[in-house]
Design a protein around this motif. Structure first.
Motif, short mmCIF file in Angstrom:
data_model
loop_
_atom_site.label_atom_id
_atom_site.label_comp_id
_atom_site.label_asym_id
_atom_site.label_seq_id
_atom_site.Cartn_x
_atom_site.Cartn_y
_atom_site.Cartn_z
N GLY A 121 5.84 -3.24 2.40
CA GLY A 121 4.90 -2.76 3.44
C GLY A 121 3.61 -3.70 3.30
O GLY A 121 2.64 -4.10 4.48
N SER A 170 6.10 1.65 3.85
CA SER A 170 5.48 2.28 3.02
C SER A 170 5.80 3.71 2.57
O SER A 170 5.63 4.09 1.49
N GLN A 215 -2.21 2.46 3.67
CA GLN A 215 -1.29 2.25 4.67
C GLN A 215 -1.41 2.89 5.79
O GLN A 215 -1.39 2.06 6.82
N LYS A 220 -2.94 1.72 -6.25
CA LYS A 220 -1.52 1.87 -6.47
C LYS A 220 -1.25 2.80 -7.66
O LYS A 220 -1.83 2.72 -8.56
N MET A 276 -4.29 -0.09 -0.83
CA MET A 276 -3.09 -0.43 -1.56
C MET A 276 -2.98 -1.14 -2.77
O MET A 276 -2.32 -0.47 -3.72
N SER A 309 -2.42 4.94 -2.17
CA SER A 309 -2.05 3.64 -1.81
C SER A 309 -1.25 4.02 -0.35
O SER A 309 -1.33 3.04 0.49
N LEU A 310 -0.49 5.06 -0.36
CA LEU A 310 -0.06 5.54 0.88
C LEU A 310 -1.06 5.85 2.12
O LEU A 310 -0.89 5.37 3.17
N LEU A 354 6.14 -1.78 -3.04
CA LEU A 354 4.80 -1.80 -2.19
C LEU A 354 4.99 -3.19 -1.73
O LEU A 354 4.53 -3.25 -0.36
#
Length: 304
Positions: A127, A299, A260, A115, A111, A256-257, A124
């Protein structure tokens, strides 16, 4: 981003996490199998599955160029053979709980390093904070339990070092894999998983020939049937199928997702470990699981 594709990407990422979580209990199910044999068995199975899929529909599949094949080989070392060898050795030295928690920090690193430019750090933060808090609780509980076991000696801390190396290896793979897939939209998630699988299978076979046990040693094991089933199941499930799902998530979601969503691997790994041990998590572990889940939800909201 298309809303439907976004949610299908999230489902794919969670599915990959559920399959990956299995690899944390397999070394404990096959105590007579060395980390090299376990790694080779799993990834040779992955390679055989990928090769069969490519061979059965060879006219309809896209075949890699030499450069793409070399890239697949390098990526397979980062995200498959090298990573899992380090992880299996870490679990053998330190048990399943602590390595799973160290690997669980991968989403934070991915993440932070992945990003998107259009996403603010403040969006962010929820999360990240929830995930970090969950990891802190889990680590505290696991280290307290480990301190009561003979593992909490030199071997235990060597296992921690190996788990950190595995974490760095897979973090690099996650970032590079997502970038490659986005640069090559003409390559489907399944094709890339097959290419990686064949490269991984070749590397795993070489690893076993160089450092694995002799066939007569493997055949002499009491649990050889269970070991074979575990290698094949994780090769096809945690290797081939999980790679396809992860590639779909990497194509449809931001890095980034995706990072997560790797938290789901930790959640499932801990769940499988508790089932294998026949034990219930304590209050702090339950709270950590809730924090992990809330971190994923936060997130997803930040990336919508």
């Amino acid at each position: 981003m298309d809303h439907r594709l976004s949610w299908s990407g999230i489902a794919a990422g969670l599915g990959a996490g559920a399959l990956w979580g299995l690899v944390f209990v397999v070394p404990r199910m096959t105590p007579g199998l060395s980390s090299v044999d376990l790694t080779a068995g799993r990834f040779v199975s992955y390679g055989v599955m990928a090769a069969l899929v490519m061979a059965l529909g060879w006219r309809s599949h896209t075949w890699p160029t030499w450069r793409q094949a070399a890239t697949a080989l390098g990526m397979s070392l980062l995200g498959a053979t090298g990573y899992y060898l380090l992880l299996a050795q870490a679990i053998g030295a330190a048990g399943a709980a602590v390595p799973s928690l160290i690997i669980g920090t991968i989403p934070i690193w991915v993440m932070l390093l992945g990003k998107p430019q259009g996403l603010t750090w403040s969006s962010l933060a929820p999360g990240l904070v929830l995930t970090a808090a969950g990891l802190a609780l889990m680590m505290q509980a696991s280290l307290a339990n480990a301190g009561q076991l003979p593992l909490a000696g030199r071997n235990f801390w060597w296992g921690v070092v190996l788990a950190m190396a595995a974490m760095a290896s897979w973090t690099g793979f996650a970032l590079l894999n997502a970038a490659w897939l986005k640069r090559h939209p003409e390559v489907s998630a399944t094709e890339w998983a097959n290419w990686l699988g064949i490269a991984t299978g070749v590397g795993a076979l070489l690893l076993w020939l160089l450092a694995g046990s002799e066939p007569k040693t493997l055949l002499a094991q009491e649990n050889k049937a269970l070991a074979a089933i575990a290698c094949i199941a994780t090769g096809i499930g945690s290797g081939w199928a999980a790679s396809i799902l992860w590639n779909k998530a990497s194509q449809r979601l931001s890095v980034s997702l995706c990072g997560q969503l790797i938290v789901s691997e930790t959640l499932f790994a801990l769940f499988y470990s508790f089932v294998w041990d026949g034990a219930w998590p304590d209050a702090s572990q339950w709270l950590a699981a809730v924090l992990f889940t809330l971190g994923i939800v936060a997130s997803i909201r930040a990336h919508r």
